[in-house]
Design an enzyme around this catalytic site. Structure first.
Site, mmCIF file in Angstrom:
data_model
loop_
_atom_site.group_PDB
_atom_site.id
_atom_site.type_symbol
_atom_site.label_atom_id
_atom_site.label_comp_id
_atom_site.label_asym_id
_atom_site.label_seq_id
_atom_site.Cartn_x
_atom_site.Cartn_y
_atom_site.Cartn_z
ATOM 1 N N GLN A 3 75.797 51.662 47.416
ATOM 2 C CA GLN A 3 74.877 52.600 46.741
ATOM 3 C C GLN A 3 74.536 53.764 47.694
ATOM 4 O OE1 GLN A 3 73.679 48.951 46.339
ATOM 5 N NE2 GLN A 3 75.351 49.031 44.892
ATOM 6 N N HIS A 12 83.977 50.168 45.427
ATOM 7 C CA HIS A 12 84.530 50.993 46.496
ATOM 8 C C HIS A 12 86.034 51.180 46.275
ATOM 9 C CE1 HIS A 12 80.797 50.056 49.175
ATOM 10 N NE2 HIS A 12 80.559 50.860 48.181
ATOM 11 N N LYS A 32 82.243 56.109 50.159
ATOM 12 C CA LYS A 32 82.074 55.256 51.353
ATOM 13 C C LYS A 32 83.280 54.340 51.560
ATOM 14 C CE LYS A 32 78.227 53.660 49.716
ATOM 15 N NZ LYS A 32 78.065 54.550 48.560
ATOM 16 N N ASP A 47 78.428 56.400 45.253
ATOM 17 C CA ASP A 47 79.705 57.026 44.862
ATOM 18 C C ASP A 47 80.063 58.223 45.738
ATOM 19 O OD1 ASP A 47 79.729 55.213 42.716
ATOM 20 O OD2 ASP A 47 78.456 56.558 41.552
HETATM 21 P P1 IMP Z 1 71.667 48.049 39.436
HETATM 22 O O1 IMP Z 1 71.979 48.157 40.894
HETATM 23 O O2 IMP Z 1 72.822 47.479 38.630
HETATM 24 O O3 IMP Z 1 70.382 47.326 39.164
HETATM 25 O O4 IMP Z 1 71.472 49.535 38.846
HETATM 26 C C1 IMP Z 1 70.362 50.338 39.220
HETATM 27 C C2 IMP Z 1 70.771 51.795 39.371
HETATM 28 O O5 IMP Z 1 71.644 51.943 40.480
HETATM 29 C C3 IMP Z 1 71.546 52.371 38.174
HETATM 30 O O6 IMP Z 1 71.219 53.727 38.033
HETATM 31 C C4 IMP Z 1 72.994 52.230 38.602
HETATM 32 O O7 IMP Z 1 73.835 53.143 37.929
HETATM 33 C C5 IMP Z 1 72.862 52.545 40.073
HETATM 34 N N1 IMP Z 1 73.923 51.958 40.892
HETATM 35 C C6 IMP Z 1 74.032 50.688 41.297
HETATM 36 N N2 IMP Z 1 75.115 50.527 42.074
HETATM 37 C C7 IMP Z 1 75.690 51.722 42.188
HETATM 38 C C8 IMP Z 1 76.836 52.206 42.916
HETATM 39 O O8 IMP Z 1 77.534 51.486 43.626
HETATM 40 N N3 IMP Z 1 77.093 53.532 42.769
HETATM 41 C C9 IMP Z 1 76.321 54.366 42.034
HETATM 42 N N4 IMP Z 1 75.249 53.967 41.362
HETATM 43 C C10 IMP Z 1 74.932 52.653 41.436
#
Ligand code: IMP
Length: 429
Positions: free
Chosen positions: A225, A41, A16, A13
């Site tokens: 991420q 995004h 990007k 966040d």
């Molecule tokens: P997952 O990727 O859904 O398995 O989530 C794992 C961790 O990554 C959690 O804390 C999510 O909130 C975080 N997360 C996954 N994708 C994003 C993103 O695009 N931005 C911010 N946090 C993310």
């Protein structure tokens, strides 16, 4: 030819999407190399806001080729919905704008059930995932149980692989989560239909990308991420399931490391995090609430409020080192207007000792106390600044401090969500 990898330096966040969209004007190809529709995004063009989760942020430029690389996990229903949504907005009018790697893995219905069921079982110890099935899809990739995009257009192979996977998945679904088992034929029918609809985009993208690089195209790799969510180098286990570092642009897109020219990290002028896990500079007071409201810090994917805090240079230093950053794009500097003093964490204190590195153990990270430097703030709104010289002197000092303390040049400063609210200090290509 020139290639540029853009990655997040914090917990995702960082903005990007805006940076990639902005720089795409000068790129021929934009490539996503990891993650899936856990990403969100946000792009703002001419007053219109568009959020993409899977399709690369270059999609708003009709002449740019967008590639979903082999390193992603793709939910085909989400992808088709996103394509349709963009079409309705007058974007993505030509199928040739998007290619999807035939080697990318597919998020199946059982992945979402396992992701959400596991979080429920974990209770207070949950990761706080997006619930999109990302982790379980990567698990199947590693255990050789995955379904790939190529399988969606080969019905026989799809049938075999889904039936095989369901033997194990239904056991988990019925016994661990007490839910009804899934039916293989129904899944195969649904996913073969997705395959028919997406067939025009599915190909060996690594070969296409290499040919484009050889032809002299400018290529932008769009990370999702952020570094602290990296499966190896993040705040494990509160991380995502893929490698989000610049190094993975090579594996996740199918190019050699010697093809990478520049690596820019995107850093928000303060810190945010969604989901659980250590966050040393988190502000749980009014200032944290103010950053959330002024910065509109709500998840683009799940709508969850983001935790907010001061900029953390220990975290940023970790990212600089692991990604080998050659440039920094500082975003949301405008959100800090009216806050003074502004704090920056330069080290952590732990058991009376100074720590300058991110501890490997998340429990240790939760116990550290940040050591702050204070910088003077400014009161002027920054949204109209178009050159570095336009910034108030304390805002310039803040950016220069980041540059001096990280040793990485700040190549871009963003002062608002719109494309024009950007100060590009160094050409990307
Ligand atoms: P997952 O990727 O859904 O398995 O989530 C794992 C961790 O990554 C959690 O804390 C999510 O909130 C975080 N997360 C996954 N994708 C994003 C993103 O695009 N931005 C911010 N946090 C993310």
């Amino acid at each position: 030819m020139s290639t540029l990898v853009i990655i997040g330096t914090q917990w995702g966040d960082e903005g990007k999407g805006k940076i990639v969209d902005l720089l795409t004007k000068r790129a021929h190809v934009v490539v996503r190399f990891q993650g899936g529709n856990n990403a969100g995004h946000t792009l703002k063009v001419g007053g219109e806001q568009i959020i993409v989760h899977l399709i690369p942020s270059g999609i708003l430029y009709p002449e740019t080729l967008n590639i979903i690389g082999n390193g992603l996990v793709v939910d085909p229903a989400v992808l088709l919905e996103e394509k349709e949504g963009l079409r309705k907005k007058g974007r993505f009018q030509k199928d040739e704008q998007l290619l999807i790697s035939d080697r990318a893995h597919v998020i199946m219905p059982y992945h979402k059930i396992v992701d959400q069921g596991r979080e429920k079982l974990l209770g207070k110890a949950k990761i706080g995932t997006t619930g999109r099935g990302i982790g379980p899809a990567y698990e199947d990739k590693a255990s050789r149980m995955g379904i790939r995009m190529i399988d969606l257009i080969r019905p026989k192979s799809l049938q075999q692989r889904v039936s095989r996977a369901l033997v194990e998945k239904n056991c988990i679904i019925e016994h661990c989560f007490k839910l009804p088992p899934l039916n293989a034929d129904r899944i195969v029918e649904e996913y073969a239909e997705y395959g028919r609809k997406l067939a025009v985009h599915i190909t060996d993208t690594s070969a296409v990308l290499q040919a484009r690089i050889e032809k002299g195209n400018h290529v932008l790799f769009e990370g999702a991420q952020g570094t602290l969510l990296d499966i190896d180098h993040g705040t494990y286990p509160f991380v995502t399931s893929s490698s989000v570092l610049a190094g993975n642009a090579c594996c996740g897109a199918g190019i050699s490391p010697n093809r990478v020219d520049k690596i820019w990290g995107v850093v928000k002028a303060y810190s945010t995090r969604v989901g659980e896990g250590g966050f040393p500079t988190e502000l749980t007071d009014e200032l944290g609430t103010r950053l959330r409201e002024v910065g509109a810090e709500y998840g683009a994917t799940t709508g969850r409020p983001r935790r907010c805090g001061w900029l953390d240079l220990v975290i940023l230093g970790h990212s600089v080192r692991l990604n080998g950053l050659t440039g920094l794009a500082v975003t949301k500097l405008d959100v800090l207007t009216g806050i003074s003093p502004i704090k920056i964490a330069t080290a952590y204190m732990s058991n009376g000792k100074v720590l300058e590195r991110v501890p490997s153990n998340v429990a240790d990270l939760e116990k550290v106390a940040p050591r702050y430097s204070e910088l003077p703030g400014w009161d002027e709104p920054l949204g109209e600044c178009r050159s570095f010289e336009d910034l108030p002197s304390n805002a310039k000092h803040y950016v220069n401090t980041i540059e001096n303390l990280t040793g990485v040049p700040v190549t871009l400063v963003s002062v608002g969500p719109a494309r024009e609210q950007s100060i590009i200090r160094k050409a990307p290509f």
